[in-house]
Design a protein around this motif. Structure first.
Motif, PDB file in Angstrom:
ATOM      1  N   THR A   1       0.880  -1.250   0.120  1.00 14.94           N
ATOM      2  CA  THR A   1      -0.025  -0.078   0.055  1.00 14.94           C
ATOM      3  C   THR A   1       0.813   1.025  -0.143  1.00 14.94           C
ATOM      4  OG1 THR A   1      -1.799   1.154   1.223  1.00 14.94           O
ATOM      5  CG2 THR A   1      -0.264   0.119   2.512  1.00 14.94           C
ATOM      6  N   THR A   2       0.267   2.295  -0.489  1.00 21.27           N
ATOM      7  CA  THR A   2       1.063   3.660  -0.572  1.00 21.27           C
ATOM      8  C   THR A   2      -0.209   4.637  -0.587  1.00 21.27           C
ATOM      9  OG1 THR A   2       2.601   5.015  -1.275  1.00 21.27           O
ATOM     10  CG2 THR A   2       1.230   3.972  -3.137  1.00 21.27           C
ATOM     11  N   ASP A   3       0.212   5.972   0.044  1.00 17.50           N
ATOM     12  CA  ASP A   3      -0.797   7.096  -0.174  1.00 17.50           C
ATOM     13  C   ASP A   3       0.012   8.064  -1.021  1.00 17.50           C
ATOM     14  OD1 ASP A   3       1.168   8.156   1.539  1.00 17.50           O
ATOM     15  OD2 ASP A   3       0.022   8.638   3.158  1.00 17.50           O
ATOM     16  N   SER A   4       0.970   7.625  -1.621  1.00 16.38           N
ATOM     17  CA  SER A   4       1.801   8.499  -2.673  1.00 16.38           C
ATOM     18  C   SER A   4       1.230   8.882  -3.809  1.00 16.38           C
ATOM     19  CB  SER A   4       3.234   8.049  -2.929  1.00 16.38           C
ATOM     20  OG  SER A   4       4.026   8.803  -3.785  1.00 16.38           O
ATOM     21  N   SER A   5       1.540  10.060  -4.475  1.00 14.54           N
ATOM     22  CA  SER A   5       0.843  10.466  -5.867  1.00 14.54           C
ATOM     23  C   SER A   5       1.996  10.253  -6.738  1.00 14.54           C
ATOM     24  CB  SER A   5       0.317  11.883  -5.667  1.00 14.54           C
ATOM     25  OG  SER A   5       1.495  12.779  -5.168  1.00 14.54           O
ATOM     26  N   SER A   6       3.093   9.903  -6.333  1.00 15.16           N
ATOM     27  CA  SER A   6       4.093   9.352  -7.135  1.00 15.16           C
ATOM     28  C   SER A   6       4.479   8.109  -7.441  1.00 15.16           C
ATOM     29  CB  SER A   6       5.667  10.025  -6.785  1.00 15.16           C
ATOM     30  OG  SER A   6       5.468  11.412  -6.682  1.00 15.16           O
ATOM     31  N   PHE A   7       4.606   7.426  -8.413  1.00 17.80           N
ATOM     32  CA  PHE A   7       4.790   6.023  -8.557  1.00 17.80           C
ATOM     33  C   PHE A   7       6.007   5.429  -7.594  1.00 17.80           C
ATOM     34  CE2 PHE A   7       3.049   6.823 -12.949  1.00 17.80           C
ATOM     35  CZ  PHE A   7       1.891   5.917 -12.800  1.00 17.80           C
ATOM     36  N   VAL A   8       5.343   4.088  -6.916  1.00 14.92           N
ATOM     37  CA  VAL A   8       6.324   3.707  -5.947  1.00 14.92           C
ATOM     38  C   VAL A   8       6.088   1.985  -6.330  1.00 14.92           C
ATOM     39  CG1 VAL A   8       6.319   5.268  -4.375  1.00 14.92           C
ATOM     40  CG2 VAL A   8       4.619   3.591  -4.135  1.00 14.92           C
ATOM     41  N   ALA A   9       7.130   1.243  -5.959  1.00 16.31           N
ATOM     42  CA  ALA A   9       7.018  -0.359  -6.052  1.00 16.31           C
ATOM     43  C   ALA A   9       5.787  -0.710  -5.552  1.00 16.31           C
ATOM     44  CB  ALA A   9       8.183  -0.782  -5.632  1.00 16.31           C
ATOM     45  N   ASN A  10       5.121  -1.753  -6.119  1.00 16.11           N
ATOM     46  CA  ASN A  10       3.716  -2.147  -5.681  1.00 16.11           C
ATOM     47  C   ASN A  10       3.843  -3.537  -5.144  1.00 16.11           C
ATOM     48  OD1 ASN A  10       4.309  -4.267  -7.923  1.00 16.11           O
ATOM     49  ND2 ASN A  10       1.844  -4.165  -8.236  1.00 16.11           N
ATOM     50  N   GLY A  11       5.050  -3.979  -4.873  1.00 12.70           N
ATOM     51  CA  GLY A  11       5.214  -5.236  -3.772  1.00 12.70           C
ATOM     52  C   GLY A  11       5.601  -6.397  -4.688  1.00 12.70           C
ATOM     53  N   LEU A  12       5.699  -6.343  -6.247  1.00 17.04           N
ATOM     54  CA  LEU A  12       5.959  -7.396  -6.891  1.00 17.04           C
ATOM     55  C   LEU A  12       7.760  -6.988  -7.077  1.00 17.04           C
ATOM     56  CD1 LEU A  12       3.348  -7.741  -9.705  1.00 17.04           C
ATOM     57  CD2 LEU A  12       4.167  -9.641  -8.042  1.00 17.04           C
ATOM     58  N   SER A  13       8.270  -8.030  -7.222  1.00 18.27           N
ATOM     59  CA  SER A  13       9.949  -7.911  -7.254  1.00 18.27           C
ATOM     60  C   SER A  13      10.034  -7.511  -8.761  1.00 18.27           C
ATOM     61  CB  SER A  13      10.722  -8.847  -7.066  1.00 18.27           C
ATOM     62  OG  SER A  13      10.555  -9.740  -5.567  1.00 18.27           O
TER      63      SER A  13
END
Length: 163
Positions: free
Chosen positions: A41-53
């Motif tokens: 999970t994230t609350d960022s408005s920038s792209f961050v890694a989604n948990g898949l390697s």
């Protein structure tokens, strides 16, 4: 009027056939893959890694392509907003749009499938990664919501050759 039966000559399988030249089709040279059922999970408005390697591959020829396949469970929790995911090659967003590759509205879980044939045009190692972000609203975005399994696969495809 008399009917005449016409019989076609068959192919004699004992005959020898000669072909010149060669045709080679595209081939799968490497396959890398990963799965995850761990909620991210994230609350960022920038792209961050989604948990898949992230997955890395080193093409054996600059003319080879990389086929990317993924299936991701995406959810935006609340806040009347929306969330999206996209695919990166190293630091390059391969979709590069506001809503990324896939999009979901607040409160509506979505399973997003994607396929992309990328031409990295290199023989150096390249890394692919799926990232997610909040597009609008104040709620968190989740990948692998409720521990549903998401998948990510990359394949090096050899260029077809005709000689």
């Amino acid at each position: 009027m008399a009917l005449t039966k016409v019989q076609a000559e068959g192919i004699n399988l004992a005959d020898a056939f000669a072909f010149t030249g060669s045709v080679t089709g595209a081939s799968i040279l490497q396959v890398k893959g990963t799965t995850s059922a761990s909620e991210s999970t994230t609350d960022s408005s920038s792209f961050v890694a989604n948990g898949l390697s992230a997955l890395s591959i080193t093409p054996s020829s600059a003319s080879n392509k990389v086929l990317i396949l993924f299936g991701v469970h995406l959810f935006q929790a609340s806040g009347g907003g929306s969330a999206c995911l996209t695919l990166f090659r190293d630091s390059t967003d391969l979709n590069n749009t506001t809503y990324g590759w896939g999009y979901t509205n607040s409160g509506s879980p979505n399973f997003i499938n994607g396929a992309l044939l990328d031409n990295p045009n290199t023989t150096s190692s390249v890394s692919y990664q799926i990232k997610h972000r909040v597009v609008s609203g104040s709620g968190n975005v989740y990948s692998q919501i409720n521990n549903n399994t998401s998948t990510f696969t990359i394949m090096e495809i050899g260029s077809p050759i005709l000689t």
